[in-house]
Every structure is written in structure tokens, then in C-alpha cells.
Design a protein around this motif. Structure first.
Motif, PDB file in Angstrom:
ATOM      1  N   SER A  28      58.429  30.631  24.926  1.00  0.00           N
ATOM      2  CA  SER A  28      59.352  31.462  25.697  1.00  0.00           C
ATOM      3  C   SER A  28      58.866  32.914  25.655  1.00  0.00           C
ATOM      4  O   SER A  28      58.179  33.320  24.718  1.00  0.00           O
ATOM      5  CB  SER A  28      60.770  31.373  25.129  1.00  0.00           C
ATOM      6  OG  SER A  28      60.900  32.202  23.986  1.00  0.00           O
ATOM      7  N   THR A  29      59.219  33.684  26.672  1.00  0.00           N
ATOM      8  CA  THR A  29      58.751  35.077  26.729  1.00  0.00           C
ATOM      9  C   THR A  29      59.229  35.875  25.516  1.00  0.00           C
ATOM     10  O   THR A  29      58.458  36.633  24.920  1.00  0.00           O
ATOM     11  CB  THR A  29      59.226  35.746  28.033  1.00  0.00           C
ATOM     12  OG1 THR A  29      58.662  35.034  29.134  1.00  0.00           O
ATOM     13  CG2 THR A  29      58.795  37.206  28.109  1.00  0.00           C
ATOM     14  N   VAL A  30      60.485  35.696  25.132  1.00  0.00           N
ATOM     15  CA  VAL A  30      61.020  36.474  23.999  1.00  0.00           C
ATOM     16  C   VAL A  30      60.311  36.107  22.701  1.00  0.00           C
ATOM     17  O   VAL A  30      59.894  36.991  21.926  1.00  0.00           O
ATOM     18  CB  VAL A  30      62.551  36.276  23.866  1.00  0.00           C
ATOM     19  CG1 VAL A  30      63.048  36.762  22.510  1.00  0.00           C
ATOM     20  CG2 VAL A  30      63.279  37.017  24.975  1.00  0.00           C
ATOM     21  N   SER A  31      60.137  34.800  22.450  1.00  0.00           N
ATOM     22  CA  SER A  31      59.459  34.424  21.194  1.00  0.00           C
ATOM     23  C   SER A  31      57.986  34.844  21.235  1.00  0.00           C
ATOM     24  O   SER A  31      57.405  35.197  20.201  1.00  0.00           O
ATOM     25  CB  SER A  31      59.605  32.925  20.912  1.00  0.00           C
ATOM     26  OG  SER A  31      59.171  32.137  21.998  1.00  0.00           O
ATOM     27  N   GLN A  32      57.372  34.841  22.431  1.00  0.00           N
ATOM     28  CA  GLN A  32      55.984  35.313  22.569  1.00  0.00           C
ATOM     29  C   GLN A  32      55.884  36.810  22.285  1.00  0.00           C
ATOM     30  O   GLN A  32      54.964  37.263  21.607  1.00  0.00           O
ATOM     31  CB  GLN A  32      55.469  35.015  23.983  1.00  0.00           C
ATOM     32  CG  GLN A  32      53.977  35.328  24.171  1.00  0.00           C
ATOM     33  CD  GLN A  32      53.084  34.413  23.353  1.00  0.00           C
ATOM     34  OE1 GLN A  32      53.146  33.203  23.483  1.00  0.00           O
ATOM     35  NE2 GLN A  32      52.270  34.992  22.468  1.00  0.00           N
ATOM     36  N   LYS A  33      56.867  37.574  22.793  1.00  0.00           N
ATOM     37  CA  LYS A  33      56.867  39.032  22.550  1.00  0.00           C
ATOM     38  C   LYS A  33      56.969  39.322  21.046  1.00  0.00           C
ATOM     39  O   LYS A  33      56.300  40.207  20.519  1.00  0.00           O
ATOM     40  CB  LYS A  33      58.045  39.689  23.278  1.00  0.00           C
ATOM     41  CG  LYS A  33      57.779  40.018  24.740  1.00  0.00           C
ATOM     42  CD  LYS A  33      59.030  40.629  25.361  1.00  0.00           C
ATOM     43  CE  LYS A  33      58.782  41.138  26.764  1.00  0.00           C
ATOM     44  NZ  LYS A  33      57.913  42.318  26.830  1.00  0.00           N
ATOM     45  N   LEU A  34      57.853  38.552  20.374  1.00  0.00           N
ATOM     46  CA  LEU A  34      58.011  38.755  18.931  1.00  0.00           C
ATOM     47  C   LEU A  34      56.730  38.356  18.187  1.00  0.00           C
ATOM     48  O   LEU A  34      56.316  39.027  17.247  1.00  0.00           O
ATOM     49  CB  LEU A  34      59.219  37.957  18.425  1.00  0.00           C
ATOM     50  CG  LEU A  34      60.580  38.542  18.843  1.00  0.00           C
ATOM     51  CD1 LEU A  34      61.696  37.532  18.650  1.00  0.00           C
ATOM     52  CD2 LEU A  34      60.884  39.829  18.058  1.00  0.00           C
ATOM     53  N   GLN A  35      56.124  37.255  18.644  1.00  0.00           N
ATOM     54  CA  GLN A  35      54.864  36.817  18.029  1.00  0.00           C
ATOM     55  C   GLN A  35      53.775  37.873  18.249  1.00  0.00           C
ATOM     56  O   GLN A  35      53.032  38.220  17.323  1.00  0.00           O
ATOM     57  CB  GLN A  35      54.443  35.483  18.657  1.00  0.00           C
ATOM     58  CG  GLN A  35      53.283  34.806  17.944  1.00  0.00           C
ATOM     59  CD  GLN A  35      52.934  33.465  18.585  1.00  0.00           C
ATOM     60  OE1 GLN A  35      53.795  32.768  19.101  1.00  0.00           O
ATOM     61  NE2 GLN A  35      51.673  33.102  18.537  1.00  0.00           N
ATOM     62  N   ASP A  36      53.700  38.408  19.471  1.00  0.00           N
ATOM     63  CA  ASP A  36      52.697  39.435  19.769  1.00  0.00           C
ATOM     64  C   ASP A  36      52.925  40.695  18.934  1.00  0.00           C
ATOM     65  O   ASP A  36      51.981  41.414  18.608  1.00  0.00           O
ATOM     66  CB  ASP A  36      52.738  39.807  21.260  1.00  0.00           C
ATOM     67  CG  ASP A  36      52.286  38.655  22.161  1.00  0.00           C
ATOM     68  OD1 ASP A  36      51.707  37.684  21.639  1.00  0.00           O
ATOM     69  OD2 ASP A  36      52.535  38.724  23.379  1.00  0.00           O
TER      70      ASP A  36
END
Length: 493
Positions: free
Chosen positions: A104-112
Motif C-alpha cells: 500500500s502507498t502508506v506502508s510503502q511511504k513508511l518503509q521508505d
């Protein structure tokens, strides 16, 4: 440093920068706490290998310098966010075995940003519920306890609220369709913010009601909410409802200075039968903001009384459309078929087995209000009411109000099973103070402000102007400082 899992995001970030602690140490402390807290049923898919791998990468990034604020901080992820290679079930039997090939975009942003995912958190099935009792994984349990009963942590983000309150992570993601971040935060003595609709991307978050759903952080403090929201927010080309607006540095806006701000107190939020201690908490909160230099003004939001019925037409209507994709054909659960069963029987049996009672109830309500004879009578009328609710808030803000103060919930946390057997409308009434915010697409935050007569946490809600989360967080920060809430649940699990 001991009790690393008890740190706030801000404390852990600063300790990482100073070199007092490593991300691996923080992560190991949280993983140990998680392993000792199975009684709370907060985590439903643990991912220790992924967590330690990301923690090592974060430590390397921190050594190089120039790491974002969230780098190395261990967080929990609500089971509604699709996470690549990790089960993402929305707490439903119908998505059993579903492992997405995307993030998901939100979990990807947090991962990034370098955040460390500890695992997936319990929730109400498809985010439909106010008590975390509709989960296929069983109930999440509130870490607060005042007698022999197990209490609800609220819903639908119950696992997230439990994990943050019990220090099983430093913060967690939640989603809010009608109060599902703010109500559990109030029940567990934590902070939860639902940003303006469109501030965070919905892409890759399993949909309940698309015009109402919004992701947000659940944290231990307002400062932490500001730090995490900045990492989660931002425009996303993959979500047509995502706003192409710059994301400010929310933490930098936390001055605590609210002199000259106008705080509205809506008279419609004091319904008949409002418990005395909720009313008193609200009055105390208004007095605290006044002492901090704000002007407190009574306002009217006249269409408030229609919000609950309108919400329970619109949300199920959107759910019945969104959940039509779960049919047992491509992914998730598929029923075993008998001889002579065709495609219709497969759909019927799969859905009958895969969906829980509350989800079936809402799909049926939604299908009914969208059907030919009732579309205008229910769905279109509810949409018109929604426009009026939005106008009520716009009128208040146009008249100079900067934020609106209300109770977050009509009670403290109740016992598991106490409401679920009763009339479902009693459960729906839990959202009475929170759903207007979703209907109007506004930002709202819950701040813990006191304890009930039994010693359970109670929260106050602040509602802000659209896209002004920074200003809202600052008002919440002033309220948090004045309330001085520091109580924690005593460990019994």
C-alpha cells in the motif's frame, strides 16, 4: 536504556540520533513485548524476520546520516494495509491466505522513511465495527483493566490501539471511516488523528467505504502523531482522491501557543442522557483551552442529529459495492462445491462462509438502499444530508472558528460482549461524536484528557479546518499539555 518499547517516537528518534540505542535494540525490545502479550491478541501476523532486517538497514542508514525522522522506529500495521509478501486479511475469513504482491502507498511511504514493521494488527472485519469483536482472529483486548472483565479497545483499529497503549510498538497505523482511529484512541488513553480526506493515499488499503475511509497514525503523544503523519501523507498518482498538496513539517508547528484562537463548542453534541463525567471532561477541556488563551464560543451544527442515520446508509451502500469483488474466483477463500454446483452456488457458498455477521448485515443494508425502489428514498437523501452536514462545519469555520472541541466517545471502554449481543444500533451509537468528521471530510484528533470514575481513560476530540492538520495538532498539543494525562495501564497480561 531499559524499557525501550515504552519510548515515544520522538524520544526513540532522538536516542537513535545520539547513538544511545540502535534500531535493532528498539525492535528486539518490541518483539519481546509482543511475544509476552498474546493474551491481548493485538498482533495477528507477526513479522520478526522482516522487522530485524529493516532495523539493520535503518541502523546502516542512520550511521550515514541524513535519515528521515521515522528511520529505525518500530511500528505496527493495521491488517487493512496490503503489505507485500505478508498476509493482509482485513480480519476476514474471505481473504484467508491472501498475500499481496504489492505494498500500500502508506506502508510503502513508511518503509521508505525507514520505519520498521513489527507485524499486522487485529481489527474489526473489513473495518466494520466499534469494538473489535467482528474479527476472524477473535477479539483484541484493551490493556486497561479495572475488574475481572476484559474490555474492548474500541474499533475498528482495536489492535492498533491495544498495541500502542500496551507498548507493543512505538506507534501504529489505523484507518478511520466513522471514528475507527479516534474512538479506540479514546478507549485506550492514546492519541489518534484522522487527517483530511485525501491527505493520505487510500491505494492498497482494503476498501470499506471509499468516500469516507482515511488512514492516520495512532501514537502515544501529539508530537508523535505529527511526526508519523508527515511520513504517511502526500500525493499519490494511484489514488484519484489523493490531494496534490505539499505536506508541511507538522512537528515544527507544535508551539503550544493558541492565544487568540477561537474554539467552537457545538450545543448539539450534548445529547439527552450524556453521562455526567463525559460532560464534565468536555467542560474541563474547554476551560483548559480558555486558560491557554483561546476564546471558547458556543456554536450550532444543526444537522448533527441526522449524521448517524445518513452515515449508516452511505457507508453500507459503498461497502456493498466494494465487497462485491470477493467471490472466491481469483484469491482468498473458496467454498468447497458439491456435484452440480455452478458459478452462482460458488459465489453464494463462498460469501456465506467467508463474511462474518456484521459484514453481511452491512452488505444487505447497502444493497437494499441502492436497489431500484429505494435509491432516492435512502441513498440520495443521505447524500443530501451529508452536504448539509459539511455546510454546517463550513459555516462555523467561515464565522471565525479555528477548531471545534467535542467529546470523543459517549462512554469509557465497555466490556467485551456487553453490547454485541444487543441491538446493533446501540453499538452504532458509539460513533455519534466521530462520524460527522468523516461525512464532512475534515481532520479530527482524539487526545486523552482524564480518567472515568472507574479509572478508565477518556478522550476529547478536536475537529479542524480542512488541510490544516498542523494547526489542529498544535491546538491538540496545547490541550495535551494542559490535561497532563500520563496514566498507563497496569500490566496484567
Amino acid at each position: 536504556m531499559s524499557d525501550l518499547n515504552k519510548l515515544t517516537l520522538a524520544e526513540a528518534r532522538d536516542a537513535l540520533r545520539k547513538g544511545d540505542v540502535t534500531s535493532v535494540e528498539l525492535t528486539e525490545a518490541c518483539l519481546a513485548a509482543i511475544d509476552g502479550a498474546d493474551a491481548l491478541n493485538a498482533y495477528v501476523h507477526k513479522t520478526p524476520e522482516i522487522a530485524l532486517e529493516r532495523a539493520k538497514a535503518a541502523d546502516a542508514r542512520l550511521k550515514e546520516g541524513d535519515a528521515p525522522d521515522m528511520c529505525g522506529l518500530p511500528i505496527g500495521m493495521k491488517d487493512l494495509f496490503c503489505t507485500k509478501g505478508v498476509a493482509s486479511q482485513a480480519a476476514s475469513g474471505i481473504l484467508e491466505g491472501f498475500t499481496p504482491e504489492y505494498e500500500s502507498t502508506v506502508s510503502q511511504k513508511l518503509q521508505d522513511a525507514g520505519a520498521v514493521m513489527l507485524g499486522k494488527l487485529n481489527m474489526d472485519e473489513f473495518a466494520m465495527g466499534s469494538s473489535n469483536e467482528s474479527s476472524v482472529y477473535g477479539d483484541a483486548i484493551n490493556p486497561w483493566k479495572v475488574d475481572e472483565r476484559n474490555l474492548t479497545p474500541g474499533g475498528s483499529s482495536g489492535g492498533s490501539a491495544t498495541a500502542v497503549a500496551a507498548d507493543l510498538c512505538l506507534a501504529a497505523t489505523g484507518t478511520d471511516t466513522g471514528g475507527s482511529i479516534r474512538q479506540p484512541a479514546a478507549f485506550t488513553g492514546t492519541v489518534g488523528i484522522k487527517p483530511t480526506y485525501g491527505r493520505c493515499s487510500r491505494w492498497g488499503i482494503i476498501a470499506y467505504a471509499s468516500s469516507l475511509d482515511q488512514a492516520g497514525p495512532m501514537t502515544k503523544t501529539v508530537r508523535d502523531a505529527a511526526i508519523m503523519l508527515e511520513a504517511m501523507a502526500g500525493h499519490d498518482m494511484k489514488d484519484s482522491t489523493s490531494a496534490d498538496l505539499a505536506v508541511p513539517n507538522f512537528e515544527a508547528m507544535l508551539t503550544g501557543d493558541i492565544r487568540g484562537k477561537v474554539i467552537g463548542v457545538p450545543k448539539e453534541y450534548r445529547p439527552e442522557g450524556l453521562p455526567e463525567e463525559i460532560g464534565k471532561l468536555w467542560d474541563d477541556g474547554a476551560a483548559m483551552l480558555k486558560d491557554a488563551g483561546a476564546e471558547v464560543r458556543e456554536i450550532s451544527l444543526p444537522h448533527t442529529k441526522y449524521a448517524l442515520p445518513a452515515y449508516y446508509v452511505i457507508a453500507p451502500a459503498e461497502a456493498s459495492s466494494n465487497l462485491a469483488r470477493y467471490d472466491g474466483v481469483r484469491y482468498g477463500h473458496r467454498a468447497k462445491l458439491g456435484a452440480g454446483d455452478g458459478i452462482n452456488e460458488m459465489y453464494e457458498k463462498t460469501r456465506a462462509e467467508g463474511f462474518g455477521d456484521e459484514v453481511k448485515r452491512r452488505i444487505m443494508v447497502g444493497t437494499y438502499v441502492l436497489s431500484a425502489g429505494f435509491y432516492d428514498a435512502y441513498y440520495n437523501r443521505a447524500r443530501k444530508v451529508r452536504t448539509l452536514i459539511k455546510k454546517d462545519f463550513s459555516d462555523a469555520f467561515d464565522a471565525g472558528v479555528d477548531a471545534i472541541l467535542t467529546p470523543a466517545t459517549p462512554s469509557a471502554a465497555f466490556g467485551l460482549g456487553e453490547m454485541s449481543d444487543a441491538d446493533p444500533v446501540q453499538m452504532y451509537l458509539n460513533d455519534v461524536f466521530t462520524i460527522t468528521v468523516n461525512m464532512a471530510g475534515l481532520p479530527g484528533i482524539t487526545v486523552p484528557a482524564g480518567l472515568s470514575s472507574q479509572g478508565l481513560p477518556l478522550g476529547l476530540q478536536l475537529i479542524g479546518r480542512p488541510w490544516e492538520e498542523g494547526d489542529l495538532l498544535n491546538t491538540a498539543y496545547a490541550l495535551e499539555q494542559a490535561a497532563g494525562f500520563v496514566a498507563k495501564p497496569a500490566k496484567w497480561w
